[in-house]
Scaffold this motif. Structure first.
Motif, PDB file in Angstrom:
ATOM      1  N   TYR A  11     -12.838  -1.580  -8.330  1.00  0.00           N
ATOM      2  CA  TYR A  11     -11.501  -1.854  -7.734  1.00  0.00           C
ATOM      3  C   TYR A  11     -11.449   0.041  -7.006  1.00  0.00           C
ATOM      4  N   SER A  12     -10.099  -0.158  -6.333  1.00  0.00           N
ATOM      5  CA  SER A  12      -9.632   0.994  -5.805  1.00  0.00           C
ATOM      6  C   SER A  12      -8.279   1.667  -6.287  1.00  0.00           C
ATOM      7  N   PRO A  13      -8.270   2.695  -7.047  1.00  0.00           N
ATOM      8  CA  PRO A  13      -7.238   3.183  -7.584  1.00  0.00           C
ATOM      9  C   PRO A  13      -6.374   3.506  -6.165  1.00  0.00           C
ATOM     10  N   ILE A  62      -4.495   5.278  -0.294  1.00  0.00           N
ATOM     11  CA  ILE A  62      -3.155   4.972   0.313  1.00  0.00           C
ATOM     12  C   ILE A  62      -3.237   4.005   1.292  1.00  0.00           C
ATOM     13  N   LEU A  63      -2.809   2.963   0.693  1.00  0.00           N
ATOM     14  CA  LEU A  63      -2.463   1.560   1.543  1.00  0.00           C
ATOM     15  C   LEU A  63      -1.355   1.603   2.418  1.00  0.00           C
ATOM     16  N   ILE A  64      -1.424   1.730   3.666  1.00  0.00           N
ATOM     17  CA  ILE A  64      -0.320   1.756   4.323  1.00  0.00           C
ATOM     18  C   ILE A  64      -0.197   0.033   4.868  1.00  0.00           C
ATOM     19  N   PRO A  97      -6.502   7.127   3.834  1.00  0.00           N
ATOM     20  CA  PRO A  97      -5.888   5.865   4.287  1.00  0.00           C
ATOM     21  C   PRO A  97      -6.424   4.578   4.735  1.00  0.00           C
ATOM     22  N   HIS A  98      -5.914   3.457   4.345  1.00  0.00           N
ATOM     23  CA  HIS A  98      -6.198   2.327   4.857  1.00  0.00           C
ATOM     24  C   HIS A  98      -5.025   1.431   5.386  1.00  0.00           C
ATOM     25  N   THR A  99      -5.092   1.179   6.625  1.00  0.00           N
ATOM     26  CA  THR A  99      -3.902   0.667   7.078  1.00  0.00           C
ATOM     27  C   THR A  99      -4.076  -0.759   7.581  1.00  0.00           C
ATOM     28  N   LEU A 197     -10.292 -13.251  -0.691  1.00  0.00           N
ATOM     29  CA  LEU A 197      -9.923 -14.575  -1.029  1.00  0.00           C
ATOM     30  C   LEU A 197      -8.501 -14.572  -1.790  1.00  0.00           C
ATOM     31  N   GLN A 198      -7.394 -14.884  -1.203  1.00  0.00           N
ATOM     32  CA  GLN A 198      -6.483 -14.323  -1.547  1.00  0.00           C
ATOM     33  C   GLN A 198      -5.577 -15.698  -1.841  1.00  0.00           C
ATOM     34  N   PRO A 199      -5.337 -16.141  -3.205  1.00  0.00           N
ATOM     35  CA  PRO A 199      -4.599 -17.391  -3.549  1.00  0.00           C
ATOM     36  C   PRO A 199      -3.232 -17.361  -3.153  1.00  0.00           C
ATOM     37  N   ILE A 235     -16.930  -9.785  -1.945  1.00  0.00           N
ATOM     38  CA  ILE A 235     -15.906 -10.811  -1.959  1.00  0.00           C
ATOM     39  C   ILE A 235     -15.002 -10.161  -2.994  1.00  0.00           C
ATOM     40  N   GLN A 236     -13.707 -10.051  -2.400  1.00  0.00           N
ATOM     41  CA  GLN A 236     -12.454  -9.275  -3.386  1.00  0.00           C
ATOM     42  C   GLN A 236     -11.743 -10.469  -3.805  1.00  0.00           C
ATOM     43  N   ILE A 237     -11.246 -10.623  -4.976  1.00  0.00           N
ATOM     44  CA  ILE A 237     -10.124 -11.076  -5.498  1.00  0.00           C
ATOM     45  C   ILE A 237      -8.976 -10.510  -6.152  1.00  0.00           C
ATOM     46  N   GLY A 260     -10.188  -5.201  -5.241  1.00  0.00           N
ATOM     47  CA  GLY A 260      -9.185  -4.524  -4.501  1.00  0.00           C
ATOM     48  C   GLY A 260      -8.495  -3.356  -5.120  1.00  0.00           C
ATOM     49  N   GLY A 261      -7.322  -3.355  -4.174  1.00  0.00           N
ATOM     50  CA  GLY A 261      -6.412  -2.004  -4.663  1.00  0.00           C
ATOM     51  C   GLY A 261      -5.740  -2.058  -5.858  1.00  0.00           C
ATOM     52  N   ILE A 262      -5.748  -1.322  -6.857  1.00  0.00           N
ATOM     53  CA  ILE A 262      -4.580  -1.788  -8.082  1.00  0.00           C
ATOM     54  C   ILE A 262      -3.894  -0.377  -8.067  1.00  0.00           C
ATOM     55  N   LYS A 265       2.401  -1.110  -7.803  1.00  0.00           N
ATOM     56  CA  LYS A 265       3.376  -2.410  -7.458  1.00  0.00           C
ATOM     57  C   LYS A 265       2.541  -3.184  -6.154  1.00  0.00           C
ATOM     58  N   ASP A 266       2.430  -4.428  -6.497  1.00  0.00           N
ATOM     59  CA  ASP A 266       1.812  -5.187  -5.458  1.00  0.00           C
ATOM     60  C   ASP A 266       2.898  -5.566  -4.534  1.00  0.00           C
ATOM     61  N   GLU A 267       3.123  -4.691  -3.422  1.00  0.00           N
ATOM     62  CA  GLU A 267       4.303  -4.979  -2.541  1.00  0.00           C
ATOM     63  C   GLU A 267       4.272  -6.252  -1.876  1.00  0.00           C
ATOM     64  N   VAL A 268       3.205  -6.964  -1.818  1.00  0.00           N
ATOM     65  CA  VAL A 268       3.234  -8.306  -0.994  1.00  0.00           C
ATOM     66  C   VAL A 268       3.459  -9.542  -2.029  1.00  0.00           C
ATOM     67  N   ASN A 269       3.306  -8.990  -3.424  1.00  0.00           N
ATOM     68  CA  ASN A 269       3.330 -10.141  -4.475  1.00  0.00           C
ATOM     69  C   ASN A 269       4.156  -9.476  -5.583  1.00  0.00           C
ATOM     70  N   PRO A 270       5.333  -9.025  -5.415  1.00  0.00           N
ATOM     71  CA  PRO A 270       6.009  -8.041  -6.482  1.00  0.00           C
ATOM     72  C   PRO A 270       6.183  -8.819  -7.769  1.00  0.00           C
TER      73      PRO A 270
HETATM   74  O1  LIG Z   1      -1.869  -4.588  -3.228  1.00  0.00           O
HETATM   75  C1  LIG Z   1      -2.426  -5.223  -2.251  1.00  0.00           C
HETATM   76  N1  LIG Z   1      -3.462  -4.736  -1.694  1.00  0.00           N
HETATM   77  C2  LIG Z   1      -3.701  -5.627  -0.583  1.00  0.00           C
HETATM   78  N2  LIG Z   1      -4.863  -4.935   0.325  1.00  0.00           N
HETATM   79  C3  LIG Z   1      -5.366  -3.687  -0.213  1.00  0.00           C
HETATM   80  C4  LIG Z   1      -6.687  -4.002  -0.352  1.00  0.00           C
HETATM   81  O2  LIG Z   1      -6.939  -4.415  -1.736  1.00  0.00           O
HETATM   82  C5  LIG Z   1      -7.476  -2.557  -0.394  1.00  0.00           C
HETATM   83  O3  LIG Z   1      -6.727  -1.752   0.184  1.00  0.00           O
HETATM   84  C6  LIG Z   1      -8.920  -2.633   0.519  1.00  0.00           C
HETATM   85  O4  LIG Z   1      -9.694  -3.281  -0.591  1.00  0.00           O
HETATM   86  C7  LIG Z   1      -9.418  -1.329   0.605  1.00  0.00           C
HETATM   87  O5  LIG Z   1      -9.812  -0.382  -0.398  1.00  0.00           O
HETATM   88  C8  LIG Z   1      -4.962  -5.722   1.460  1.00  0.00           C
HETATM   89  C9  LIG Z   1      -5.868  -4.898   2.594  1.00  0.00           C
HETATM   90  C10 LIG Z   1      -6.019  -5.613   3.462  1.00  0.00           C
HETATM   91  O6  LIG Z   1      -6.687  -4.973   4.611  1.00  0.00           O
HETATM   92  C11 LIG Z   1      -5.616  -6.792   4.146  1.00  0.00           C
HETATM   93  C12 LIG Z   1      -4.850  -7.498   3.144  1.00  0.00           C
HETATM   94  C13 LIG Z   1      -4.418  -6.886   1.844  1.00  0.00           C
HETATM   95  C14 LIG Z   1      -3.438  -7.526   1.127  1.00  0.00           C
HETATM   96  C15 LIG Z   1      -3.042  -6.780  -0.196  1.00  0.00           C
HETATM   97  C16 LIG Z   1      -2.398  -7.537  -1.161  1.00  0.00           C
HETATM   98  O7  LIG Z   1      -1.765  -8.480  -1.104  1.00  0.00           O
HETATM   99  N3  LIG Z   1      -2.042  -6.642  -2.293  1.00  0.00           N
END
Ligand SMILES: O=c1nc2n(C[C@H](O)[C@H](O)[C@H](O)CO)c3cc(O)ccc3cc-2c(=O)[nH]1
Ligand SMILES: C[C@H]1O[C@@H](n2cnc3c(N)ncnc32)[C@H](O)[C@@H]1O
Ligand code: SF4
Length: 305
Positions: A11-13, A62-64, A97-99, A197-199, A235-237, A260-262, A265-270
Motif C-alpha cells: 500500500y502507499s501511505p 500526495i494524490l492530487i 505527486p500522483h495526479t 478494480l473499484q467496487p 491488481i489493486q483493490i 492503493g493509497g491509504i 480520508k478517502d475523498e471519493v468515498n467519504p
Molecule cells: O483514496 C483513493 N485513492 C484513489 N486513487 C489513489 C491510488 O490508490 C494511488 O494513488 C495509486 O495507487 C498510486 O500510488 C486513485 C488513483 C488513480 O490513479 C485513479 C483512481 C483512484 C481512485 C482512488 C480512490 O477512489 N480513493
C-alpha cells in the motif's frame, strides 16, 4: 524451522489534496463533485500548511485528485496551473505527486509529467451504453476520450494507474472487454503499473440508485483480470470498500496484491473510512500476508527518471 517466504501485499501511505471539487461532469455515482463556482479552489498557502506536518508522518504520496473544468472554458488554464503548482509544491517539499484530474490534453499531460512520478485515470467501463445512464451528463467519460489518455500516457512513457469501476450497469463481458483494452495498450507501451478494480459503493451524495457491487463477485473478477492482464501489472483493490475481512483475504488469494493509497480520508468515498493500518496489518497476518509500503511509482519504472 525455516519459514517459507512471506506473501506480500503493498500500500502507499498517502494524503489527498483536492484542487477543486467543482466539476462540469455529473456522473450519477459521484459523491465528490460540487457545482462550478460554488466553492473556492484550494490555495497554495493552504496546501503548504497541510503538507508541512505530513513531513514527519511517513507519507510519501500526495494524490492530487480533482473535479474538472471544461477543456474549452476560459478558466481551464488557471485550473491547470493550480494543479501544476500543487504538484511542484509537493515535490519541492520532498513528496511524490500522483495526479488524477480527469482527461487532459496531450500538452497538459506532457507538462504534468515533469512534476509527477506517476499519473492515473480510470477507464471506468468502455461500453457506450453507460452514456445513456450513469454517464449521460459526463462528456469526460466518453470511452474514446479515456482510451486516448492511456495511449498518450504510453507515448509520453508516464507510469500509469487505471482501472474499472464495477457495478455501474455493465455486463460481465463488458468488464473483460475493458480489461482486454488495457492489456493491449500495455503490450504496446509497457506503461501501466497497476489496475484498480473499484467496487461501486453508494454514498450519501449520489443520485445513482443502485446497490454496492456485491463483494462476493470480486474474487471472480480478480481471477479473470489476472488471466487477461500481463503479469507485470499489479491488481489493486481498495480495502475500505471490501468491508468483510474474509472477502478481503479472498481477493488476495484471487490475485490482488495492492491496497492503493491509504490516508486519513478517502475523498471519493467519504462514507467509507479506512481501517487503521495496524488493524489492516493484523487482518492480513491472519491470512499469512505481510503488509508493506510502496511508493506511488513502481520499482520497474524508477530507472526512467
Ligand atoms: O483514496 C483513493 N485513492 C484513489 N486513487 C489513489 C491510488 O490508490 C494511488 O494513488 C495509486 O495507487 C498510486 O500510488 C486513485 C488513483 C488513480 O490513479 C485513479 C483512481 C483512484 C481512485 C482512488 C480512490 O477512489 N480513493
Ligand atoms: C476517482 C475514481 O473514483 C471512482 N468512483 C467515483 N464514484 C464512486 C463510487 N460511488 N464508488 C466507487 N468508486 C467511485 C471512479 O472510478 C473515478 O474515476
Ligand atoms: S466522478 Fe469525476 S468526472 Fe464524474 S462528476 Fe465526479 S469528479 Fe466529475
Amino acid at each position: 524451522m525455516l519459514s517459507s517466504s512471506p506473501k506480500v501485499v503493498t500500500y502507499s501511505p498517502a494524503y489527498t489534496l483536492v484542487p477543486t471539487y467543482e466539476c462540469f461532469n455529473r456522473c450519477s455515482y459521484c459523491n465528490f463533485r460540487v457545482e462550478p463556482g460554488s466553492r473556492p479552489w484550494m490555495k497554495l498557502e493552504q496546501a503548504e500548511n497541510i503538507l508541512l506536518p505530513l513531513k514527519n508522518q511517513n507519507v510519501c504520496e500526495i494524490l492530487i485528485l480533482s473535479g474538472e473544468v471544461h477543456p474549452l472554458s476560459s478558466r481551464r488554464e488557471k485550473w491547470f496551473q493550480l494543479i501544476y503548482d500543487l504538484c511542484a509544491l509537493a515535490l519541492s517539499m520532498g513528496f511524490l505527486p500522483h495526479t488524477n484530474a480527469g482527461p487532459l490534453s496531450f500538452t497538459e499531460m506532457e507538462k504534468l509529467k515533469n512534476v509527477n512520478v506517476s499519473m492515473g485515470l480510470m477507464l471506468e467501463q468502455l461500453t457506450p451504453k453507460l452514456l445513456n445512464t450513469v454517464h449521460r451528463h459526463a462528456p469526460s467519460k466518453l470511452p474514446q476520450v479515456r482510451l486516448q489518455q492511456l495511449q498518450w500516457a504510453g507515448e509520453l512513457q508516464i507510469p500509469f494507474t487505471t482501472g474499472l469501476l464495477l457495478g455501474i450497469g455493465e455486463s460481465e463481458d463488458d468488464r473483460w472487454e475493458t480489461l482486454t483494452a488495457i492489456s493491449e495498450l500495455h503490450q504496446r507501451y509497457q506503461h501501466i503499473q497497476e489496475v484498480i478494480l473499484q467496487p461501486h459503493s453508494p454514498g450519501s451524495q449520489q443520485t445513482f440508485n443502485a446497490e454496492a457491487f456485491d463483494p462476493h463477485q470480486l474474487p471472480h473478477v480478480i481471477r479473470k483480470a489476472r488471466e487477461i492482464l500481463p503479469a507485470n501489472i499489479t491488481i489493486q483493490i481498495p480495502p475500505n470498500l471490501v468491508l468483510d475481512e474474509n472477502w478481503l483475504l479472498a481477493c488476495l488469494d484471487a490475485g490482488a496484491r495492492d491496497l492503493g493509497g491509504i490516508g486519513p480520508k478517502d475523498e471519493v468515498n467519504p462514507d467509507y473510512p479506512h481501517l487503521q493500518v495496524q488493524r489492516l496489518r493484523e487482518i492480513l497476518h491472519s491470512g499469512g500476508w505481510e503488509l508493506v509500503t510502496r511508493l506511488p511509482v513502481y520499482p520497474q519504472f524508477l530507472r526512467n527518471r
